[in-house]
Design an enzyme around this catalytic site. Structure first.
Site, PDB file in Angstrom:
ATOM      1  N   SER A 168       0.838  -1.201   0.000  1.00 26.39           N
ATOM      2  CA  SER A 168       0.000   0.000   0.000  1.00 26.39           C
ATOM      3  C   SER A 168       0.874   1.252   0.000  1.00 26.39           C
ATOM      4  O   SER A 168       1.641   1.466  -0.934  1.00 26.39           O
ATOM      5  CB  SER A 168      -0.974  -0.050   1.184  1.00 26.39           C
ATOM      6  OG  SER A 168      -1.993   0.904   1.054  1.00 26.39           O
ATOM      7  N   ASP A 183     -10.011  -2.987  -6.030  1.00 23.67           N
ATOM      8  CA  ASP A 183      -9.460  -2.392  -4.814  1.00 23.67           C
ATOM      9  C   ASP A 183     -10.301  -1.183  -4.397  1.00 23.67           C
ATOM     10  O   ASP A 183     -10.436  -0.223  -5.156  1.00 23.67           O
ATOM     11  CB  ASP A 183      -8.011  -1.965  -5.074  1.00 23.67           C
ATOM     12  CG  ASP A 183      -7.256  -1.597  -3.814  1.00 23.67           C
ATOM     13  OD1 ASP A 183      -7.859  -0.958  -2.924  1.00 23.67           O
ATOM     14  OD2 ASP A 183      -6.064  -1.934  -3.718  1.00 23.67           O
ATOM     15  N   HIS A 241      -8.203  -4.686  -1.246  1.00 24.20           N
ATOM     16  CA  HIS A 241      -6.976  -3.964  -0.915  1.00 24.20           C
ATOM     17  C   HIS A 241      -6.137  -4.810   0.035  1.00 24.20           C
ATOM     18  O   HIS A 241      -6.514  -5.044   1.182  1.00 24.20           O
ATOM     19  CB  HIS A 241      -7.311  -2.620  -0.270  1.00 24.20           C
ATOM     20  CG  HIS A 241      -6.110  -1.755  -0.040  1.00 24.20           C
ATOM     21  ND1 HIS A 241      -5.410  -1.164  -1.069  1.00 24.20           N
ATOM     22  CD2 HIS A 241      -5.466  -1.409   1.107  1.00 24.20           C
ATOM     23  CE1 HIS A 241      -4.393  -0.475  -0.580  1.00 24.20           C
ATOM     24  NE2 HIS A 241      -4.399  -0.623   0.751  1.00 24.20           N
TER      25      HIS A 241
END
Length: 352
Positions: free
Chosen positions: A153, A281, A309
């Site tokens: 991320s 996502d 995600h």
């Protein structure tokens, strides 16, 4: 489809295809056992980061120190926004590397470890200096070890930006892996301020604002708002404009997003790089990669239709498990084999 983009092998089990289920499910599964050693690494500006060294492979109920030689391959992990060693993906990926005989270490971004950092500033999606310093330190300690870095991320965007900035020879790395990278920060902030994705925004902002509030309680910060105004910031756009930008030398949230986003730099990457991303996502737009120039030939992007995600939970061998850990295991094995092959070839050339 561009030459660098491939269809992922990930397939979620029936009933686990929803993007929010995939995103949240890792937090509900049993955590892998993990033993760690914490190191405080001081930085040139007087601050520090915490390194968590994994000292067991997670296979035994009794924690045991894994003894590794100095040339054992090194796996360096950079976590996501407000993540740490307790993040489910961190445990899965670090244990996967340990089981392969690698030396796994997680760098906590400033203030994300067990102690608050010393300076008013914290960390952000484009802050590559600390990671560069840590990777340089790893190179000094283990000059002969194969090294791979992985970002998740926020950590993935940061790592891709760092790799692009440093070129093919600027880092002592054999490869880089990026998972669920928010490559267009402005677009991700827009998505997270819409519909059900606001729940993720609210959760993350709560943690971020609590840290800033604690610093404000200890003294003034170089920001123009106080504790009460801080509580009113209800979007990433607002928070990054009033806190992240002034703390880290940006003129505004727009300036920060523009300069810190790594998507525009994919064409500049020279180091072998694997990017794992899902189209559903909830942190980013579905057309993410259509917004960027053609990636370089060093980049391999694997896109899955589903996965959420940093989710990618599959049903395997009668249980739910992390496909990410399995995919990263294969990638580390491939790069290790390639490195050994090159070493043998080099030795053969020298003996001729």
């Amino acid at each position: 489809m561009p030459h660098s983009i491939f269809t992922s092998e990930f397939r979620p089990a029936l009933g686990l295809r929803n993007r929010h289920v995939q995103t949240l499910l890792p937090r509900l599964l049993p955590r892998a056992p993990l033993s760690r050693r914490t190191e405080i690494l001081n930085l040139p500006d007087g601050d520090f980061v915490e390194l968590s060294w994994v000292t067991s492979d997670g296979n035994s109920r009794r924690e045991r120190e894994v003894e590794l030689s100095d040339d054992a391959p090194l796996f360096v992990l950079f976590h996501g926004l407000e993540g740490n060693l307790e993040s489910p993906y961190a445990r899965d990926l670090l244990n996967a590397a340990a089981r392969l005989g690698w030396r796994p270490v997680l760098m906590h971004f400033r203030g994300c470890g067990q102690s608050p950092n010393r300076l008013p500033r914290a960390y952000h999606s484009g802050d590559t200096a600390d990671a560069y310093w840590v990777l340089g330190e790893m190179g000094r300690r283990y000059p002969h070890a194969l090294k791979v870095a992985c970002g998740v991320s926020l950590g993935a965007n940061m790592l891709l930006k760092l790799v692009a900035e440093q070129g093919g020879d600027g880092l002592d790395l054999a490869g880089a892996i990026a998972i669920s990278a928010p490559l267009d920060l402005a677009a991700s902030s827009d998505v997270l301020n819409q519909g059900s994705s606001r729940l993720y925004q609210r959760h993350l902002l709560k943690s971020m604002k609590a840290k800033v509030a604690a610093k404000l309680a200890n003294g003034p910060l170089p920001i123009s708002i106080g504790a009460h105004q801080l509580t009113q910031l209800n979007s990433f756009w607002a928070y990054d404009n009033e806190v992240t930008a002034p703390l880290h030398g940006f003129s505004s949230a727009s300036d920060y997003y523009s300069r810190a986003s790594a998507g525009r730099l994919l064409r500049d990457i020279e180091l072998p790089t694997l990017i794992l991303q899902s189209l559903d996502d909830p942190f980013m737009p579905r057309d993410l990669f259509s917004r960027f120039p053609q990636p370089s030939e060093a980049v391999r992007i694997e896109l899955s239709e589903r996965g959420g995600h940093v989710g990618f939970i599959e049903w395997r061998r009668g249980r739910l498990s992390s496909w990410l850990a399995r995919r990263i295991t294969r990638q580390l094995t491939d790069w290790s084999a390639l490195s050994h092959s090159r070493q043998r070839h080099s030795v053969q050339q020298e003996t001729l």
